[in-house]
Design an enzyme around this catalytic site. Structure first.
Site, PDB file in Angstrom:
ATOM      1  N   LYS A  18       0.848  -1.195   0.000  1.00  0.00           N
ATOM      2  CA  LYS A  18       0.000   0.000   0.000  1.00  0.00           C
ATOM      3  C   LYS A  18       0.880   1.239   0.000  1.00  0.00           C
ATOM      4  O   LYS A  18       1.745   1.399   0.861  1.00  0.00           O
ATOM      5  CB  LYS A  18      -0.819   0.016   1.288  1.00  0.00           C
ATOM      6  CG  LYS A  18      -2.290  -0.238   1.118  1.00  0.00           C
ATOM      7  CD  LYS A  18      -2.914  -0.260   2.485  1.00  0.00           C
ATOM      8  CE  LYS A  18      -4.352   0.061   2.438  1.00  0.00           C
ATOM      9  NZ  LYS A  18      -4.933   0.053   3.786  1.00  0.00           N
TER      10      LYS A  18
HETATM   11  C1  E4P Z   1      -8.141   1.010   3.714  1.00  0.00           C
HETATM   12  O1  E4P Z   1      -7.502   0.103   3.251  1.00  0.00           O
HETATM   13  C2  E4P Z   1      -8.017   1.514   5.107  1.00  0.00           C
HETATM   14  O2  E4P Z   1      -7.346   0.570   5.889  1.00  0.00           O
HETATM   15  C3  E4P Z   1      -9.335   1.715   5.777  1.00  0.00           C
HETATM   16  O3  E4P Z   1     -10.424   1.284   5.029  1.00  0.00           O
HETATM   17  C4  E4P Z   1      -9.475   3.002   6.504  1.00  0.00           C
HETATM   18  O4  E4P Z   1     -10.731   3.030   7.126  1.00  0.00           O
HETATM   19  P1  E4P Z   1     -11.115   4.037   8.297  1.00  0.00           P
HETATM   20  O5  E4P Z   1     -11.452   5.334   7.680  1.00  0.00           O
HETATM   21  O6  E4P Z   1     -12.300   3.396   8.952  1.00  0.00           O
HETATM   22  O7  E4P Z   1      -9.906   4.117   9.210  1.00  0.00           O
END
Ligand code: E4P
Length: 222
Positions: free
Chosen positions: A85
């Site tokens: 990522k």
């Molecule tokens: C995406 O891969 C992130 O890990 C995640 O969906 C972030 O979500 P949040 O806004 O609930 O922290």
């Protein structure tokens, strides 16, 4: 639509797998920190748990091109199903291009606009992760961005990427995602669990079972 679990919690992933409803896992530094674990140790365990056919996203911590590329190579060496990522900042988009040219699978994270998704897709990102809940939190429409990205991908075959609807906060986000063209939804375990729930299902089941039991008792008494 594929279901990914957005968690670094091993017990939650085990339950998702047992239900047959976990096609992959996404993590981020916050989620790993929540489990109080080192990233490498946690990601290696999750990759082994889910098996080689389910992608597991592990995020870089560096914010410069060379640092991101180095961390991406390191993470990709942990297991064959690691997806790296990388955030869609300028250095990140450069790093996406370098890494995708090296054959590392990239998930572009912190995507909040179709423009950012376009940059990431042009840089070779395999997955584009628009954060829906966080947009909604500030009064914007996260789902509109998903819709725009889906339209863009349909129009350009050369942009070979899949949308991961991220930051899903409730069942409505999952359902709307299916109507907007998201290929994958990554969700917290709580949201996966909520998908099962409907009060009429519980009431209906109770009624079916009690009606049948009542008939059996009547026959037994006759
Ligand atoms: C995406 O891969 C992130 O890990 C995640 O969906 C972030 O979500 P949040 O806004 O609930 O922290």
């Amino acid at each position: 639509m594929k279901f990914f679990l957005d968690t670094a919690n091993v017990e939650q992933i085990k339950q998702g797998l047992a239900w047959g409803l976990c096609d992959g896992v996404t993590t981020n530094p916050t989620l790993v920190a929540r489990e109080g674990r080192e990233m490498e140790e946690a990601i290696r365990e999750i990759c082994e748990l889910v098996g080689p056919d389910r992608p597991v996203s592990a995020e870089v911590l560096a914010v410069d091109h060379d640092g991101m590329v180095e961390e991406a190579q390191e993470r990709a060496s942990w297991a064959e199903n690691v997806v790296v990522k990388i955030p869609v900042i300028p250095e990140g988009v450069r790093a996406m291009k370098t890494c995708s040219d090296m054959g590392i699978t990239i998930n572009a994270t912190l995507v909040f606009s179709c423009g950012q998704a376009l940059l990431a897709a042009k840089a070779g990102a395999r997955y584009l992760s628009p954060f829906v809940g966080r947009q909604d939190d500030i009064g914007w429409s996260g789902m509109e961005v998903v819709r725009q990205i889906a339209t863009m991908l349909r129009m350009y075959d050369a942009l070979d990427a899949e949308i991961i609807l991220a930051s899903a906060r409730h069942v409505g986000h999952v359902i709307e995602g299916t109507q907007c063209g998201a290929h994958i939804c990554t969700m917290p375990f709580k949201v996966l669990d909520q998908l099962f729930k409907h009060p009429l299902t519980d009431v209906g089941l109770e009624r079916f079972l009690s009606d049948y039991r009542a008939m059996q008792e009547e026959l037994g008494e006759a």
